[in-house]
Design a protein around this motif. Sequence first.
Motif, PDB file in Angstrom:
ATOM      1  N   ASN A   1      40.912  78.888  92.841  1.00  0.00           N
ATOM      2  CA  ASN A   1      41.025  78.191  93.570  1.00  0.00           C
ATOM      3  C   ASN A   1      41.660  76.861  92.644  1.00  0.00           C
ATOM      4  O   ASN A   1      42.432  75.888  92.610  1.00  0.00           O
ATOM      5  CB  ASN A   1      39.967  77.453  94.176  1.00  0.00           C
ATOM      6  N   ALA A   2      40.418  76.684  91.367  1.00  0.00           N
ATOM      7  CA  ALA A   2      40.955  75.407  90.934  1.00  0.00           C
ATOM      8  C   ALA A   2      42.473  76.005  89.797  1.00  0.00           C
ATOM      9  O   ALA A   2      42.726  74.872  89.726  1.00  0.00           O
ATOM     10  CB  ALA A   2      39.864  75.616  89.440  1.00  0.00           C
ATOM     11  N   LEU A   3      42.531  77.336  90.332  1.00  0.00           N
ATOM     12  CA  LEU A   3      44.250  77.575  88.775  1.00  0.00           C
ATOM     13  C   LEU A   3      45.125  77.248  90.412  1.00  0.00           C
ATOM     14  O   LEU A   3      45.952  76.285  89.069  1.00  0.00           O
ATOM     15  CB  LEU A   3      44.026  79.342  88.861  1.00  0.00           C
ATOM     16  N   SER A   4      44.842  77.229  91.235  1.00  0.00           N
ATOM     17  CA  SER A   4      46.098  77.439  92.155  1.00  0.00           C
ATOM     18  C   SER A   4      46.571  75.815  92.587  1.00  0.00           C
ATOM     19  O   SER A   4      47.530  74.825  92.746  1.00  0.00           O
ATOM     20  CB  SER A   4      45.691  77.790  93.501  1.00  0.00           C
ATOM     21  N   SER A   5      45.174  74.779  92.227  1.00  0.00           N
ATOM     22  CA  SER A   5      45.357  73.567  92.435  1.00  0.00           C
ATOM     23  C   SER A   5      45.779  72.355  90.920  1.00  0.00           C
ATOM     24  O   SER A   5      46.492  71.349  91.403  1.00  0.00           O
ATOM     25  CB  SER A   5      44.034  73.071  91.999  1.00  0.00           C
ATOM     26  N   VAL A   6      45.898  73.829  89.726  1.00  0.00           N
ATOM     27  CA  VAL A   6      46.466  72.672  88.538  1.00  0.00           C
ATOM     28  C   VAL A   6      47.664  73.405  88.289  1.00  0.00           C
ATOM     29  O   VAL A   6      49.442  72.288  87.813  1.00  0.00           O
ATOM     30  CB  VAL A   6      45.542  73.137  87.711  1.00  0.00           C
ATOM     31  N   ILE A   7      48.301  74.877  89.304  1.00  0.00           N
ATOM     32  CA  ILE A   7      49.699  75.008  88.741  1.00  0.00           C
ATOM     33  C   ILE A   7      50.560  73.979  89.636  1.00  0.00           C
ATOM     34  O   ILE A   7      50.030  74.074  90.465  1.00  0.00           O
ATOM     35  CB  ILE A   7      49.851  77.060  89.314  1.00  0.00           C
ATOM     36  N   PRO A   8      51.707  73.946  89.223  1.00  0.00           N
ATOM     37  CA  PRO A   8      52.782  73.242  90.406  1.00  0.00           C
ATOM     38  C   PRO A   8      53.569  74.568  91.099  1.00  0.00           C
ATOM     39  O   PRO A   8      53.712  75.628  90.888  1.00  0.00           O
ATOM     40  CB  PRO A   8      53.743  72.806  88.941  1.00  0.00           C
ATOM     41  N   PRO A   9      53.020  74.230  92.731  1.00  0.00           N
ATOM     42  CA  PRO A   9      54.055  74.563  93.495  1.00  0.00           C
ATOM     43  C   PRO A   9      55.396  74.630  92.561  1.00  0.00           C
ATOM     44  O   PRO A   9      56.368  74.564  91.822  1.00  0.00           O
ATOM     45  CB  PRO A   9      53.581  73.367  94.998  1.00  0.00           C
ATOM     46  N   ALA A  10      55.980  75.493  93.572  1.00  0.00           N
ATOM     47  CA  ALA A  10      57.591  76.425  93.393  1.00  0.00           C
ATOM     48  C   ALA A  10      59.000  74.592  94.230  1.00  0.00           C
ATOM     49  O   ALA A  10      59.634  75.453  93.540  1.00  0.00           O
ATOM     50  CB  ALA A  10      57.105  77.565  94.383  1.00  0.00           C
ATOM     51  N   ASN A  11      58.177  74.492  95.051  1.00  0.00           N
ATOM     52  CA  ASN A  11      58.972  72.751  94.854  1.00  0.00           C
ATOM     53  C   ASN A  11      59.382  71.926  94.752  1.00  0.00           C
ATOM     54  O   ASN A  11      59.773  70.379  94.768  1.00  0.00           O
ATOM     55  CB  ASN A  11      58.987  72.820  96.269  1.00  0.00           C
TER      56      ASN A  11
END
Length: 768
Positions: A716-726
Amino acid sequence: GGGDMSTAAAALSKRMTAAVNPVEAGTERWARYGLLLRAVAASPQAAQRHPAPLAKLFLTFNAPKADGSLRAGKAWRGGLREWLKLLKEGLGGGRALRGVENGLGDAVRAVLERCISADEPDLAGLAVRCLGQWRLPHLTPENAERLERLTGLDTLKSELTTLHMAAAPGMRQDGGSDGSMTDTSAAAATLPEHRAAFAALVVRCLVPRLKKRSGKYAPLRAAALAWIGRLDPSEIVPLIHSVIGPLEPLALVTCPTPSPGLIPVVRTPWMDALVLSASGDPSAGAMWLGMARAAEVGALVGSGSKRPAGFLRAAGDLLRAMGEHTKVYLDSLLALALVLLEASSDLCEAAAAARVVAAGGHGGGDGDGMDLDGEHIVNDTEVLEAEEEGDDDDDDGDTKGHGAQREGKSRGTPLVSGGGGAGGASIREAREVRVLAVRFLGALFARHPGFDYSGYWPLVLRALAPMAARMAAEAGAATPPPALAVVAALADDDRLAPLLTTSGGGGAANGLLSEAWRALGAPCASPATRAAALAVAESLIEQAETARFEADRAMNAREQLALVASAEAAEAEEKAAKGGGKKGRSKSSRKDKEAEAMDKQKQGAEEEEAEGEHVSVTLLRDHAPALLEALQAALAARAARGRHAQVPGSNAAAASGGRHGSAGASVGAAGRELAVLKRLGPLLGKAAASGAIADTLVPVLAIRRLDESAVSEVLNALSSVIPPANARLDKEEAAAAAAAANRHRSALAPLFGRLRQRHARRALVAAI
């Protein structure tokens, strides 16, 4: 004597002869001295005819010893009790000495005022009764009675509730309200012009009650602190002097006439400097550091004297209890603490260097914690733990500071040996003083962040650097390293954070944060140390987020003003168009207003850019690699301990297994590390978030001992810091994000075969 000797003188001569040659065998000299004093008190007429010799004898009795220490002890206090009875009964409380030549009367009054702060209530009460007979303008008979009740343990609280230094609102000075009723409990105890002198006497009476903080003395201490807290800062000079006074050399406390070392003066040089500081004189602060060095206060460290440790404990206690009142006296407290810190740090580092040299350049230093003879040398955190264990002991006498007695120790140069004996004792004392001084500095920074520390910071940094270099080695102690408390206090306020930068505090100041991150990432770091280091990062992040929010709000305000100006211009143009004749001029007016709004917005942006980024953002960006590495090491260390790891103080850090009781390590207690990583992303930029922070989290997932709840939190921490695809990224950021995503997918793919719980799989899909 002759034939014309009076009856009283003859009786006095007979009694003194009997006392000098006592019938009882084995009578000690203090008993004989007491008999002599009682004999003199029995004939007040003869004593009043010759007061000057008695005044000199009284001052000689209160003079310091030949080695420079103040007199003390049970027998001496018994003699002082007899002297006070003699003054009260035979000399009108000493009032008959007021006009004695060579300042003897003022010296007697100074001794009586000092005796008001005696620990024994009966001694303090006798001194108050003596002063009450002097007919001082600020000490009326009624106030003397109230002051005497303040010296009693049973009457102190009730008296403080009715003792007011200022009349209640709507009351006259004499207690009258509307001319028909009076309320003496709400009236001021003294006139405004005598308030300062009477408040000083009351504070002197309350000083002994501030020494003990537990048992039956706790309510008395609380009542005394509450009453002193209602005074003005300039009226607590006696309290501040009772803390720093034990460090003042006796050569400055005594008067050279008529005989050296005989007559104590009413005001000492340090007392005068405190009064000058309380008056707000800007020159008073600059003189304290020079006065402390001239008094050779640092020579007390390691000499066997308890005064340095007693001062630092008392100063810390004073800072906690009277924080706002101490603001005008910070220069004195800070200067003395710095001199002690310098001396103790130099002594400890010289001892460490001597051990290294004696061991042949390797071993024997602070790293292994052993001296040449195999004796264990405690580090700074162990000294702090031992000091905290004894902090609540009430049997510490005057070492807790308020009016501590001076020991008969010389101010010689302490030994530098690291072994046992006197040298080892001096090193242990120096370590204790250094720990207390650093902890006091941390409390001072936290309590008064608005004070100008720029003049003292180079000295603080020089003495603090060796301790900061050992923070990682001392991270395993149950108590955080003392230097870490100073770093946390500096990072907690944006007014002090510039001291941690290279420009604000020098190159060594920038290394304080690096050492704090090393302590955070140390594999053996205790939960207390890790929590203190994380607090530093959280403080900087909070300041950066606040600064970013304020900048965004200012930008939105400027845009809103531009929109309002444009709307007003459009409305004016519409009204002009309806008029028909001023259309051309309305268009030009609208353009002028729009141009003015744009100029204001541009000017605001330029001003914001000129101010530069916030100091916390600068610190986080400069230390981002070290901080990320420390967070990764902290997460890995928590996971590697296992579910049942027995680490001192880390029971809370070892969480239970998964929902089905699967074995493994949980980083549920590592939520602060993960939260710091989440908040760092927006502050460091999108590219940094998708690269550096993700590279920090992914290796933690490779630890197979993590349970699925811990894996879910990290994902969850990793997904919060990775920029979204758009997300809108430029070419360089998009390329860096794509490369990081490919690298992370290959590392995350094996988790599909390990994870069984639904929430963990959902977190994995969201991260990929």
